[in-house]
Write an enzyme that holds these catalytic residues in place. Structure first.
Site, short mmCIF file in Angstrom:
data_model
loop_
_atom_site.label_atom_id
_atom_site.label_comp_id
_atom_site.label_asym_id
_atom_site.label_seq_id
_atom_site.Cartn_x
_atom_site.Cartn_y
_atom_site.Cartn_z
N GLY A 181 0.27 4.28 -3.35
CA GLY A 181 -0.16 5.31 -2.32
C GLY A 181 -1.78 4.80 -1.80
N GLY A 183 -2.30 2.50 0.74
CA GLY A 183 -2.00 1.35 1.58
C GLY A 183 -2.17 2.63 2.55
CB CYS A 186 0.00 5.15 1.75
SG CYS A 186 0.99 5.81 0.66
P1 5GP Z 1 -2.88 -1.63 3.13
O1 5GP Z 1 -2.76 -2.85 2.79
O2 5GP Z 1 -2.03 -2.01 4.63
O3 5GP Z 1 -3.58 -0.82 2.77
O4 5GP Z 1 -1.52 -1.39 2.40
C1 5GP Z 1 -0.68 -2.27 2.60
C2 5GP Z 1 1.23 -1.47 1.46
O5 5GP Z 1 0.96 -0.63 1.93
C3 5GP Z 1 2.19 -2.57 1.62
O6 5GP Z 1 2.36 -3.74 0.87
C4 5GP Z 1 3.05 -1.12 0.88
O7 5GP Z 1 3.49 -1.47 -0.34
C5 5GP Z 1 2.03 0.29 1.25
N1 5GP Z 1 2.70 0.83 2.43
C6 5GP Z 1 3.61 0.25 3.69
N2 5GP Z 1 4.06 1.51 4.24
C7 5GP Z 1 4.35 2.52 3.37
C8 5GP Z 1 4.97 3.81 4.18
O8 5GP Z 1 5.46 4.38 4.77
N3 5GP Z 1 4.62 4.35 2.48
C9 5GP Z 1 3.84 3.89 2.11
N4 5GP Z 1 3.74 5.29 0.82
N5 5GP Z 1 3.22 2.42 1.48
C10 5GP Z 1 3.51 2.09 2.26
#
Ligand code: 5GP
Length: 346
Positions: A181, A183, A186
């Site tokens: 959660g 991300g 996300c």
């Molecule tokens: P960020 O660095 O952008 O905050 O987080 C990256 C991470 O978000 C990814 O490695 C993956 O675990 C998560 N993530 C990527 N796409 C999605 C999505 O569509 N839904 C959710 N719940 N998590 C995502």
């Protein structure tokens, strides 16, 4: 129903307290780490920051740039074998140290990683990634992968609690990916109400993993180089980045121009955009749990990397850690109700 009343923390809830130090300059700080894994006999050394296995981040182009600085990329799972062939022909000699082959838990996924490893046995890392790492099916898949590949380094996730970290390590994983959660694209917490503040998830999962000789990746939620430092300070062995690496030349996603300004499309792997692209739409029984956004174009990723690594070196000097390895033991978090001064932010 039960309620846990202990407050769980995210990056925004803490700062790292400075400490007296004998270090004179950031240039004295080494960000390289060496890890020996729980099951695989491989030893890895490098700067433990990873590009996420999203098709807008974990690209071959990104891997080539990150590997130059000894950073790691989990290559997204949507490349064809032909694309792998092309990449492996042009990639430098030790790229296998800095990339993982990603997989879901379907039959086709298992077959495809089999084909990739068949062709390129020198590749060492598998990243088995599902949104919800709590299912029995996922644990069985990790066991199956361990039986099939006794010497590969297996990354498995995502989970956020110690008991599931232990179960996956015992099932054969070497490294557990932690984060549900946090991300940038996300929407799981909004769509389902499920999640765990990332800093507490790291602290608890690192404790469980290190107790068994395993490792963890903090995955998601880093917005600034300071957050990356907090993730390491909390005990993460690796930190995975999506949004911070999006929007660059090396990132996937189409470029768009709005009012003369350039942007790159960035989307979650469970967003409608990703599902339309890869599986022909959002299945009726599920909701999309990801957003699609436009990220201002940021040019070459190397400049962003320098900013992140420079920040991290500076954190180490503030607490007197001459190596990234010492950062956790030298970290004291203080709980806060403020972060940066935003008066001049746009
Ligand atoms: P960020 O660095 O952008 O905050 O987080 C990256 C991470 O978000 C990814 O490695 C993956 O675990 C998560 N993530 C990527 N796409 C999605 C999505 O569509 N839904 C959710 N719940 N998590 C995502």
């Amino acid at each position: 129903m039960r309620i846990e009343t202990e407050l769980k923390l995210g990056f925004k809830d803490v700062m790292i307290r400075p400490k007296r130090s004998t270090l004179k300059s950031r240039s004295q700080v080494s960000l390289e780490r060496e890890y020996k894994f729980l099951h695989s006999s491989s030893i890895w050394s490098g700067v433990p920051i990873m590009g996420a296995n999203m098709d807008t981040v974990g690209t071959f182009e990104m891997a080539l740039e990150l590997a130059k600085e000894k950073l790691f990329t989990a290559i997204h799972k949507h490349y064809s074998l032909e694309e792998w062939d092309k990449f492996m022909k042009k990639a430098p000699g030790n790229i296998q140290e800095y990339i993982a082959v990603s997989s879901g838990t379907g039959k086709d996924d298992f077959k495809k990683i089999g084909e990739i490893f068949g062709q390129y046995p020198q590749l060492k890392f598998i990243c088995i990634d599902v949104a919800n790492g709590y299912s029995e099916h996922f644990v069985s898949f990790v066991k199956k992968a361990r039986n099939q590949y006794p010497d590969k380094v297996i990354i498995a996730g995502n989970v956020v609690t110690g008991e599931m970290v232990e179960e996956l390590l015992l099932a054969g994983a070497d490294i557990i990916k932690v984060g549900i959660g946090p991300g940038s694209v996300c929407t799981t917490r909004v769509k389902t109400g499920v999640g765990y503040p990332q800093l507490s998830a790291i602290i608890e999962c690192a404790d469980a993993a290190h107790g068994l000789g395993g490792h963890i990746i903090s995955d998601g939620g880093c917005v600034t180089p300071g957050d990356v430092a907090k993730a390491f300070g909390a005990g993460a062995d690796f930190v995975m980045l999506g949004g911070m690496l999006a929007g660059h030349n090396e990132s996937g996603g189409e470029m768009v121009e709005i009012n003369g300004e350039k942007y790159k499309k960035f989307y979650g792997m469970s967003s409608e955009t990703a599902m339309n692209k890869h599986v022909g739409g959002v299945a009726e029984y599920r909701a999309s749990e990801g957003k699609t956004v436009q990220v201002p174009y940021k040019g070459a990723v190397i400049d962003t990397l320098k900013d992140i690594l420079g920040g991290l070196r500076s954190t180490c000097t503030y607490v007197g850690a001459s190596k990234l390895k010492e950062l956790t033991k030298r970290t004291t978090f203080i709980r806060v109700l403020e972060q940066e001064n935003v008066i001049f932010n746009k």
